[in-house]
Design a protein around this motif. Structure first.
Motif, PDB file in Angstrom:
ATOM      1  N   SER A  14      56.029  14.142  25.409  1.00 24.26           N
ATOM      2  CA  SER A  14      56.430  12.664  24.770  1.00 24.26           C
ATOM      3  C   SER A  14      55.121  12.282  23.955  1.00 24.26           C
ATOM      4  O   SER A  14      55.359  11.157  23.710  1.00 24.26           O
ATOM      5  N   GLY A  15      54.179  12.774  24.325  1.00 21.44           N
ATOM      6  CA  GLY A  15      52.970  12.186  23.787  1.00 21.44           C
ATOM      7  C   GLY A  15      51.924  11.256  24.605  1.00 21.44           C
ATOM      8  O   GLY A  15      51.014  10.777  24.186  1.00 21.44           O
ATOM      9  N   VAL A  16      52.520  11.145  26.013  1.00 21.70           N
ATOM     10  CA  VAL A  16      51.847  10.249  26.772  1.00 21.70           C
ATOM     11  C   VAL A  16      50.673  11.169  27.636  1.00 21.70           C
ATOM     12  O   VAL A  16      51.258  11.983  28.491  1.00 21.70           O
ATOM     13  N   GLY A 137      64.880  12.442  32.129  1.00 23.06           N
ATOM     14  CA  GLY A 137      65.466  11.669  30.910  1.00 23.06           C
ATOM     15  C   GLY A 137      65.193  10.268  30.922  1.00 23.06           C
ATOM     16  O   GLY A 137      64.885   9.738  29.778  1.00 23.06           O
ATOM     17  N   ASP A 138      64.989   9.694  32.354  1.00 23.00           N
ATOM     18  CA  ASP A 138      64.507   8.250  31.996  1.00 23.00           C
ATOM     19  C   ASP A 138      63.269   8.240  31.581  1.00 23.00           C
ATOM     20  O   ASP A 138      62.849   6.890  30.981  1.00 23.00           O
ATOM     21  N   ALA A 139      62.150   8.917  32.004  1.00 25.88           N
ATOM     22  CA  ALA A 139      60.886   8.998  31.629  1.00 25.88           C
ATOM     23  C   ALA A 139      60.852   9.147  29.917  1.00 25.88           C
ATOM     24  O   ALA A 139      60.000   8.202  29.297  1.00 25.88           O
ATOM     25  N   ALA A 140      61.554   9.675  29.313  1.00 22.47           N
ATOM     26  CA  ALA A 140      61.597  10.026  27.909  1.00 22.47           C
ATOM     27  C   ALA A 140      61.967   8.708  27.275  1.00 22.47           C
ATOM     28  O   ALA A 140      61.244   8.269  26.328  1.00 22.47           O
ATOM     29  N   GLU A 141      63.177   8.112  27.818  1.00 17.95           N
ATOM     30  CA  GLU A 141      63.549   6.916  27.292  1.00 17.95           C
ATOM     31  C   GLU A 141      62.588   5.783  27.405  1.00 17.95           C
ATOM     32  O   GLU A 141      62.517   4.922  26.783  1.00 17.95           O
ATOM     33  N   ALA A 142      61.795   5.700  28.695  1.00 13.65           N
ATOM     34  CA  ALA A 142      60.859   4.851  28.746  1.00 13.65           C
ATOM     35  C   ALA A 142      59.715   4.974  27.749  1.00 13.65           C
ATOM     36  O   ALA A 142      59.281   3.720  27.302  1.00 13.65           O
ATOM     37  N   VAL A 143      59.245   5.957  27.382  1.00 11.32           N
ATOM     38  CA  VAL A 143      58.163   6.085  26.428  1.00 11.32           C
ATOM     39  C   VAL A 143      58.807   5.841  24.990  1.00 11.32           C
ATOM     40  O   VAL A 143      58.222   4.838  24.344  1.00 11.32           O
ATOM     41  N   ALA A 145      61.342   3.350  24.612  1.00  7.69           N
ATOM     42  CA  ALA A 145      61.467   2.058  24.546  1.00  7.69           C
ATOM     43  C   ALA A 145      60.124   1.467  24.482  1.00  7.69           C
ATOM     44  O   ALA A 145      60.222   0.206  23.903  1.00  7.69           O
ATOM     45  N   SER A 146      59.022   1.980  24.956  1.00 12.40           N
ATOM     46  CA  SER A 146      57.639   1.135  25.118  1.00 12.40           C
ATOM     47  C   SER A 146      57.153   1.088  23.467  1.00 12.40           C
ATOM     48  O   SER A 146      56.423   0.276  23.233  1.00 12.40           O
ATOM     49  N   ARG A 147      57.713   2.293  22.859  1.00 13.19           N
ATOM     50  CA  ARG A 147      57.370   2.362  21.170  1.00 13.19           C
ATOM     51  C   ARG A 147      58.257   1.429  20.157  1.00 13.19           C
ATOM     52  O   ARG A 147      57.907   1.506  19.085  1.00 13.19           O
ATOM     53  N   ARG A 148      59.384   0.838  20.757  1.00 12.80           N
ATOM     54  CA  ARG A 148      60.053   0.136  20.030  1.00 12.80           C
ATOM     55  C   ARG A 148      59.390  -0.895  19.159  1.00 12.80           C
ATOM     56  O   ARG A 148      58.644  -1.744  19.852  1.00 12.80           O
ATOM     57  N   PRO A 149      59.635  -0.954  17.841  1.00 10.56           N
ATOM     58  CA  PRO A 149      58.588  -1.974  17.274  1.00 10.56           C
ATOM     59  C   PRO A 149      58.598  -3.240  17.595  1.00 10.56           C
ATOM     60  O   PRO A 149      59.841  -3.583  17.961  1.00 10.56           O
ATOM     61  N   PRO A 150      57.848  -4.023  17.946  1.00  9.16           N
ATOM     62  CA  PRO A 150      56.224  -3.684  17.575  1.00  9.16           C
ATOM     63  C   PRO A 150      55.654  -3.044  18.851  1.00  9.16           C
ATOM     64  O   PRO A 150      54.591  -2.769  18.631  1.00  9.16           O
ATOM     65  N   GLY A 151      56.481  -2.847  19.824  1.00  8.06           N
ATOM     66  CA  GLY A 151      55.678  -2.239  21.113  1.00  8.06           C
ATOM     67  C   GLY A 151      55.772  -3.157  22.176  1.00  8.06           C
ATOM     68  O   GLY A 151      55.960  -4.511  21.984  1.00  8.06           O
ATOM     69  N   GLN A 152      56.007  -2.578  23.353  1.00  8.19           N
ATOM     70  CA  GLN A 152      56.220  -3.319  24.617  1.00  8.19           C
ATOM     71  C   GLN A 152      56.002  -2.726  26.102  1.00  8.19           C
ATOM     72  O   GLN A 152      56.062  -1.560  25.816  1.00  8.19           O
ATOM     73  N   VAL A 153      56.070  -3.460  27.009  1.00  5.93           N
ATOM     74  CA  VAL A 153      56.082  -2.963  28.406  1.00  5.93           C
ATOM     75  C   VAL A 153      57.081  -2.313  28.740  1.00  5.93           C
ATOM     76  O   VAL A 153      58.273  -2.931  28.683  1.00  5.93           O
ATOM     77  N   SER A 154      57.088  -0.950  29.060  1.00  5.35           N
ATOM     78  CA  SER A 154      58.241  -0.298  29.619  1.00  5.35           C
ATOM     79  C   SER A 154      58.140  -0.038  31.160  1.00  5.35           C
ATOM     80  O   SER A 154      56.976   0.391  31.431  1.00  5.35           O
ATOM     81  N   THR A 155      59.010  -0.367  31.960  1.00  2.00           N
ATOM     82  CA  THR A 155      58.712  -0.015  33.468  1.00  2.00           C
ATOM     83  C   THR A 155      59.588   0.935  34.153  1.00  2.00           C
ATOM     84  O   THR A 155      60.937   0.812  34.087  1.00  2.00           O
ATOM     85  N   LEU A 156      59.227   2.002  34.536  1.00  2.00           N
ATOM     86  CA  LEU A 156      59.986   3.114  35.410  1.00  2.00           C
ATOM     87  C   LEU A 156      59.587   2.985  36.519  1.00  2.00           C
ATOM     88  O   LEU A 156      58.574   3.243  37.014  1.00  2.00           O
ATOM     89  N   ILE A 157      60.782   2.888  37.431  1.00  9.21           N
ATOM     90  CA  ILE A 157      60.494   2.750  38.890  1.00  9.21           C
ATOM     91  C   ILE A 157      60.940   4.017  39.677  1.00  9.21           C
ATOM     92  O   ILE A 157      62.043   4.482  39.309  1.00  9.21           O
ATOM     93  N   PRO A 170      62.118  19.191  32.711  1.00 13.51           N
ATOM     94  CA  PRO A 170      61.470  18.127  31.836  1.00 13.51           C
ATOM     95  C   PRO A 170      62.521  17.928  30.700  1.00 13.51           C
ATOM     96  O   PRO A 170      63.480  18.685  30.472  1.00 13.51           O
ATOM     97  N   ALA A 171      62.625  16.877  30.227  1.00 11.48           N
ATOM     98  CA  ALA A 171      63.825  16.208  29.460  1.00 11.48           C
ATOM     99  C   ALA A 171      62.779  16.224  27.902  1.00 11.48           C
ATOM    100  O   ALA A 171      61.750  16.095  27.764  1.00 11.48           O
ATOM    101  N   ALA A 172      63.788  16.466  26.861  1.00 10.09           N
ATOM    102  CA  ALA A 172      63.160  16.461  25.367  1.00 10.09           C
ATOM    103  C   ALA A 172      62.738  14.999  25.144  1.00 10.09           C
ATOM    104  O   ALA A 172      63.160  13.851  25.494  1.00 10.09           O
ATOM    105  N   PRO A 173      61.468  14.789  24.263  1.00  8.55           N
ATOM    106  CA  PRO A 173      61.307  13.474  23.797  1.00  8.55           C
ATOM    107  C   PRO A 173      62.266  12.748  23.200  1.00  8.55           C
ATOM    108  O   PRO A 173      63.142  13.408  22.409  1.00  8.55           O
ATOM    109  N   VAL A 174      62.222  11.403  23.255  1.00  8.85           N
ATOM    110  CA  VAL A 174      63.225  10.510  22.451  1.00  8.85           C
ATOM    111  C   VAL A 174      62.497  10.131  21.418  1.00  8.85           C
ATOM    112  O   VAL A 174      61.444   9.349  21.467  1.00  8.85           O
TER     113      VAL A 174
END
Ligand SMILES: Cc1ncc(C[n+]2csc(CCOP(=O)(O)OP(=O)(O)O)c2C)c(N)n1
Ligand SMILES: [Mg+2]
Length: 517
Positions: A14-16, A137-143, A145-157, A170-174
């Protein structure tokens, strides 16, 4: 694959690819997975506030999240202040917080705490993975979500058993959605205001302070006579020769009121309407002048440069942006002060520098001294939570390896997260840390007066004083592997700064400066 391996692989897909980490037992499988997925760079930070501030710096420069790996509730809590600054900067950041195994939580072991509540205070998105197969899948969504404009903190527990259980893939990038295009009706409405004969101020924030936005805003100003002002604490502002110069709204409400005086229309492009940083007895909190109408051209989640360009095409089709000319101050002589230190920095600022500004009261001369220097980026303390500068510098240097980073640090602020220096040395980052040692929480001495709490009492003064003992930053830095020197005169500082900029790797220069006022 176990859950951790599949999550880390999902993140890199996902680019992280950078993880600032301070792990513990519950994150051991995540740590082990970094060897299974070498595309992920793991960087040890010795305090969680360094990891989160570094992730903020990385995200501000790249627009992509880095991960901050944190240990349960207490690790997250240690990282919260800089996640708060990241939230205010609207930076994409991925906080990955390990937790006890799902079946262990009911035993209320010592590290058990309400992670979700802590995460909620700074995050725009929080999820707790409950099964190994779901975690990628949660991780891909977390990434995303963090990039939702303008950008925010996503927390994956991630509970420990979720990371160690096999059977994950592995899940596909979202995809993250792009910034929203500002509707023509809004642009037309603002154009009508600008074409009127009442004084207008355009207040720029977010990506409106990157070059493209500044150029469009400058065309509007040139074509209509509107004044431009930047939000006080921008996450990242591009400045220097060849870029339109826009001054920042002052921190002190008294000065800010002067800058906005006379405006009948305040047009917001990526910034919020101005408010006083604190309340003061008898003073207004809202800094919008009386009788001034506020118009929102673009919100943070909008395509701010795009909106400014469309507006410029409408109201100033033939105007050219007014670009800052190249001009530097000469090197000063004499003892160091905040002012002469700023002059040295202005004289020697290298091209492409990334300036992380937490110089506080000693920094008031910096914007003017550096305005005509070579093009550079300026990053501010967005959320007022001090202890951000050294971690922020860490992340920007990791994000932009070819560029010189200057961390301009007030002494009190530097001490919150001084252990970042160790990571500067461990990773051999090109960071020059400049400490403004005024041996004081100087701003709070001013605030004693401004809040009306003025006192001459010894106890009050001792709580704002950094002597007895005074802090030896040269020894501190040397102890963490960062070559350091101390300057008392402007000439010494110039020599040391030249040397630090010429030699690869981190350096620290401690400046002895008198407190402001
Ligand atoms: C996390 C956090 N804790 C405490 C404060 C309150 N505070 C604001 S400024 C300051 C001291 C600043 O001193 P220094 O960094 O040396 O800057 P100076 O005022 O001397 O320029 C403190 C403690 C804060 N802003 N953030
Ligand atoms: Mg100080």
């Amino acid at each position: 694959m176990n859950g951790a391996q599949a999550v880390v692989r999902t993140l890199t897909d996902s680019g992280v690819n950078t993880c600032f980490a301070n792990p513990g037992t519950s994150e051991m499988h995540f740590v082990a997975a970094l060897d299974a997925v070498p595309e992920m760079r793991g960087i040890l930070c010795l305090f969680e506030g360094v990891a989160t501030g570094a992730a903020d710096g990385f995200g501000r420069m790249t627009g992509w999240p880095a991960a901050a790996l944190l240990h349960l509730g207490p690790g997250l809590a240690n990282g919260l202040a800089n996640l708060h600054n990241a939230r205010r900067a609207r930076t994409p950041v991925l906080a990955v917080v390990g937790d006890h195994a799902t079946y262990h939580k009911r035993f209320d072991a010592p590290l058990e705490s309400d992670i979700d509540a802590l995460a909620g205070s700074v995050s725009g998105w929080v999820r707790r993975s409950s099964r190994s197969a779901d975690a990628p899948g949660d991780a891909a969504e977390a990434v995303a979500a963090s990039r939702r404009p303008p950008g925010q903190v996503s927390t994956l527990i991630l509970p420990a058993d979720v990371t160690w259980t096999d059977g994950a893939e592995p899940a596909a990038p979202v995809r993250a959605r792009p910034p929203a295009v500002v509707p023509d009706e809004i642009i037309g409405e603002v154009a009508r205001v600008l074409r009127g004969d009442e004084p207008c101020v355009i207040m720029l924030g977010g990506t409106g302070l990157h070059r493209q936005g500044l150029e469009a805003a400058s065309r509007i100003a040139e074509g209509t006579g509107a004044r431009l002002i930047a939000e006080t604490f921008a996450a990242r502002m591009e400045r220097g020769a060849g870029i339109p110069r826009v001054d920042r709204l002052a921190y002190l409400a008294e000065f800010a009121a002067g800058q906005l005086a006379g405006a009948r229309h305040l047009i917001l492009a990526g910034s919020r309407a101005p408010v006083s940083f604190f309340a003061y007895p008898g003073k207004p909190s809202d800094l919008v002048p009386d009788g001034c109408t506020v118009h929102v051209l673009a919100e943070g989640s909008d395509d701010i440069p795009g909106a400014l360009e469309s507006l410029a095409d409408l109201v100033a089709p033939d105007a050219k942006p007014l670009l800052q000319s190249s001009e530097r101050p000469g090197l000063p002589d004499g003892d160091l002060t905040g002012e002469s230190a700023a002059t040295v920095i202005g004289a020697l600022l290298p091209e492409g520098a990334i300036v992380c500004d937490e110089a506080n009261t000693s920094g008031v001369w910096l914007p003017a001294a550096t305005a005509g220097g070579p093009p550079h980026d300026w990053l501010n303390l967005t959320g007022g939570a001090i202890g951000q500068g050294l971690p922020l510098a860490t992340g920007t240097a990791v994000a932009c390896p070819g560029r010189p980073v200057l961390a301009l640090e007030a002494d009190g602020s530097a001490m919150y997260t001084a252990s970042a220096l160790w990571t500067h040395a461990r990773e051999q980052l090109d960071i020059t840390t400049i400490i403004f040692s005024n041996h004081s929480y100087a701003i709070l001495n001013m605030e004693l007066e401004r809040t009306g709490a003025a006192t001459t009492g010894e106890t009050a003064r001792s709580l704002l004083d950094l002597t007895r003992p005074s802090i030896d930053f040269v020894s501190l830095a040397a102890g963490m592997g960062v070559p350091a020197a101390k300057a008392v005169t402007a000439a010494e500082f110039a020599t040391q700064l030249r040397h630090a900029l010429a030699e690869a790797g981190p350096h620290l220069i401690e400046l002895s400066v008198p407190p402001l006022g």
